[in-house]
Design an enzyme around this catalytic site. Sequence first.
Site, PDB file in Angstrom:
ATOM      1  CE  LYS A 252      16.260  -0.286   2.530  1.00 33.31           C
ATOM      2  NZ  LYS A 252      16.320   0.118   1.114  1.00 33.31           N
TER       3      LYS A 252
ATOM      4  CB  SER B 280      13.511   2.795   0.742  1.00 32.44           C
ATOM      5  OG  SER B 280      14.464   1.906   0.174  1.00 32.44           O
TER       6      SER B 280
ATOM      7  CB  SER C 275      16.424   2.914  -2.037  1.00 31.45           C
ATOM      8  OG  SER C 275      15.082   3.269  -2.126  1.00 31.45           O
TER       9      SER C 275
HETATM   10  N1  GLN Z   1      11.918   5.780  -4.564  1.00 31.87           N
HETATM   11  C1  GLN Z   1      11.766   4.650  -5.431  1.00 31.87           C
HETATM   12  C2  GLN Z   1      10.478   3.955  -5.099  1.00 31.87           C
HETATM   13  O1  GLN Z   1       9.745   4.450  -4.337  1.00 31.87           O
HETATM   14  C3  GLN Z   1      12.939   3.736  -5.297  1.00 31.87           C
HETATM   15  C4  GLN Z   1      12.934   2.920  -4.059  1.00 31.87           C
HETATM   16  C5  GLN Z   1      14.111   2.013  -3.944  1.00 31.87           C
HETATM   17  O2  GLN Z   1      15.137   2.207  -4.624  1.00 31.87           O
HETATM   18  N2  GLN Z   1      13.953   0.975  -3.134  1.00 31.87           N
HETATM   19  O3  GLN Z   1      10.172   2.931  -5.592  1.00 31.87           O
END
Ligand code: GLN
Length: 485
Positions: free
Chosen positions: A75, A150, A174
């Site tokens: 990532k 994400s 994410s």
């Molecule tokens: N969807 C969540 C957010 O927007 C979690 C994102 C994540 O786990 N990095 O913060």
Amino acid sequence: MSIQYKTISQLREMIDAKSISSQELVKETLKLAESLKELNCFVTMNKDEGIKKAIEVDGTNTSNSLLKGIPLAQKDLFCTEGLRTTCSSKILADFVPPYTATAVEKLENAGSITIGKTNMDEFAMGSSNETSFFGNVHNPWKKGYVPGGSSGGSAAAVAAGIIPAATGTDTGGSIRQPAAHCGITGIKPTYGRVSRWGMIAFASSLDQAGPLARSAEDCAILLNEMSGYDPKDTTCLNVENTNLLQSINQPIKGLKIGIVKEFNLGDLKAEVQIRFEESKKIYESLGAEFVEISLPSISASVPTYYSIAPAECSSNLSRFDGVRFGYRAKDTDDLNDLYIKSRSEGFGDEVKRRILIGTYALSAGYYDAYYKKAQQVRRLIKNDFEVAFRSIDLIMTPTSPGTAFAFGSKGVQNPVELYLEDLFTISSNLAGLPAISIPHGKVNGLPVGLQLIGNFLKEDLLLNAAHIFQQNSEFHLERPSMEEF
Ligand code: GLN
């Protein structure tokens, strides 16, 4: 022989049988990635260095690691020495780190080859990968649909069979939510199991790195290598590293699985409920028992997370000021103007929204009402889990309320719509608990995920329960047709 959709164990066999060298494998992988460029999984490829490392690995017989010679992707928020690391943000679009994140270093030390950096929501803020400066990632199951976020690029690259596994990070879901939307397996470990050193921070008390792969077994292979104490991260746990592969095949007879009363699964789409009931039956047939449990404070998870995560992000992201590294605005009048213009031009809308909310929640007048209160509620949520785990071994929920959705169809007018994607995943980040998502069928042709949450450091049990499920079902073997790409 095609290398697409192969698991780590299958690639391992091919390398060991000398039917392919790591060099050939890496070249094939890069070719496959190029031919599926339209998916937009990758922000940067590591072509020359990747091939060079593969040649080196081919020439050594010292390590007998399962990952030796295996291509992986990272990532794009893990710092990689000499390889651009952008967090999918304009503000870091040209950033080349001088060091490598511990988690990636450990995987590379085990002989794996980083073939590229995967697309993601900007600074990991999002659930659809649509906040990336580098454009949307397509879900391999349906063009024009989000892969989740994400870690959307990592999930899509694995689901499309380009690479057997990839790293992700999970602050509120994410790893698990994109794994669910792309029909693959992903685990968020216990907070502190994997070092956060060199991982660009979003919300430090919630962020945790973990793997996404085609099976629980492959997740165990990666997690075995990524885990472990790191003196460079003071929140990293100093516990003995158990071999997660060793316990993966235990029978699960008598396993007690909790179903959370407060999650009101009856409100979900009928097909999602049906998949859930079917998976319950599979577990029951394997000897697991289900019990209803109560987590009384769980309904406060999403608002609690959306107070704490923005507060921490507003502090973490203050380092991107146009002075030390990253994007710097041109034609500025003075230092203050430089800060304002660099940040205004460098960050996207969602990141700005979070910084504003977080700065407000941390301001002197509101700190007690928002940040402090959220921390208190977080404690209550943690306590709920503590009580529940006295009488059960695991908790089971859907990973996400629904399936992947079309680009631009959610959260445009109202960002909270997207925030609810993580309804089932956020609480384990708040409590620091490990949780896994495994594919368990499809709804309207799109994959859905099943989430298992474990007690502290119970990754062995989680992976065991997931693996046994996968030994007794075929959902994880399904592949997208990829005809549209
Ligand atoms: N969807 C969540 C957010 O927007 C979690 C994102 C994540 O786990 N990095 O913060």
